[in-house]
Design an enzyme around this catalytic site. Structure first.
Site, mmCIF file in Angstrom:
data_model
loop_
_atom_site.group_PDB
_atom_site.id
_atom_site.type_symbol
_atom_site.label_atom_id
_atom_site.label_comp_id
_atom_site.label_asym_id
_atom_site.label_seq_id
_atom_site.Cartn_x
_atom_site.Cartn_y
_atom_site.Cartn_z
ATOM 1 C CG HIS A 113 41.639 39.377 35.648
ATOM 2 N ND1 HIS A 113 42.080 40.477 34.961
ATOM 3 C CD2 HIS A 113 41.730 39.692 36.962
ATOM 4 C CE1 HIS A 113 42.431 41.417 35.837
ATOM 5 N NE2 HIS A 113 42.226 40.961 37.059
ATOM 6 C CD GLU A 162 39.086 42.050 39.551
ATOM 7 O OE1 GLU A 162 39.687 42.195 40.615
ATOM 8 O OE2 GLU A 162 39.636 41.746 38.475
HETATM 9 P P1 PGA Z 1 44.711 45.898 41.366
HETATM 10 O O1 PGA Z 1 44.246 44.581 40.569
HETATM 11 O O2 PGA Z 1 44.444 45.648 42.823
HETATM 12 O O3 PGA Z 1 46.168 46.044 41.058
HETATM 13 O O4 PGA Z 1 43.886 47.027 40.853
HETATM 14 C C1 PGA Z 1 43.057 43.932 40.881
HETATM 15 C C2 PGA Z 1 42.853 42.760 39.952
HETATM 16 O O5 PGA Z 1 43.073 42.883 38.756
HETATM 17 O O6 PGA Z 1 42.481 41.667 40.394
#
Ligand code: PGA
Length: 239
Positions: A113, A162
């Site tokens: 992440h 992401e």
């Molecule tokens: P968010 O986070 O939905 O708060 O933007 C997504 C993530 O980091 O997995």
């Protein structure tokens, strides 16, 4: 049978008491039950064929056994995932939680992440080792990529696109661009079966991503902390 992945990333939130409340308020559980989509009719029919919602909750490690028990007691069709995994074998690695330990509770693990890359300086090399440990112990990595150029190691079947600027900002990536990136990733890495999108997803926009044929789910942070919002999101998700 296709799967739509709806993955809740609770990040560093929730105490045991708060997690129990997330599950225990009758009204919240009713939202899930009434939606029927996930409890009664676990298989949903659409024009594109049948599909199933794979709902994965990724809590902090401290909540693993609480959640496992709540999910079993309430017979909820939820899976558990971790937010990270040790790059090492079991042994003298203070503070690490290894893949074998995670496997006692869950089937999935989020790896790489961008918050960990940024706040803890995680490198590709380290993240690859984590992936190796996960795969060796039968965990399915949910491998986060920041753009189409992020390297993906062998054995990864689920990649989560992401873009860092979309995480927690309320500024999601456009579904068209997420679709474009997912297409590039799938052609570059034929082993990647599913690409999911993450970054400011909520119940109003989930469908615009899932409708793209390259995108098979979402990774949700903020909107997963409120069970009513999360249930609404689950309800909206369909092919
Ligand atoms: P968010 O986070 O939905 O708060 O933007 C997504 C993530 O980091 O997995």
């Amino acid at each position: 049978m296709k799967k739509v992945f709806i993955i809740a990333n609770w990040k560093s939130n929730m105490t045991v008491e708060e997690a129990a409340r997330w599950f225990e308020e009758e009204s919240n559980i009713e939202v899930f039950i009434n939606n029927a989509l996930i409890l009664k009719d676990k298989t949903v029919q659409s024009e594109d064929g049948d599909y199933q919602k794979e709902i994965i909750i990724c809590p902090p490690y401290t909540l693993f056994s609480t959640l496992k028990k709540l999910i079993e007691d309430k017979k909820l069709p939820f899976k558990i995932g971790a937010q990270d995994v040790s790059p090492f074998e079991p042994g003298a690695y203070t503070g690490e939680i290894n893949a074998r330990q995670i496997k006692e509770f869950g089937d999935y693990v989020i790896i790489g992440h961008s918050e960990r890359r940024k706040n803890l300086g995680e490198s590709d090399d380290l993240i690859f080792k984590k992936t190796e440990q996960a795969l060796k112990n039968g965990l399915t990595p949910i491998y986060c990529i920041q753009d189409e150029n992020t390297q993906i190691p062998n054995g990864v079947k689920i990649a989560a696109y992401e873009p860092p600027g979309a995480i927690g900002t309320g500024n999601p990536e456009t579904p068209d661009n997420a679709h474009r990136v997912a297409g590039v990733v799938k052609s570059k890495y034929p082993g990647v079966e599913d690409v999911i999108y993450g970054g400011s997803v909520n119940s109003e926009i989930i469908q615009s991503y899932i409708q793209k044929d390259t995108i098979s789910g979402v990774l949700v942070g903020g909107a997963s902390l409120d069970p009513v919002k999360f249930a609404a999101l689950v309800k909206e998700a369909s092919f």
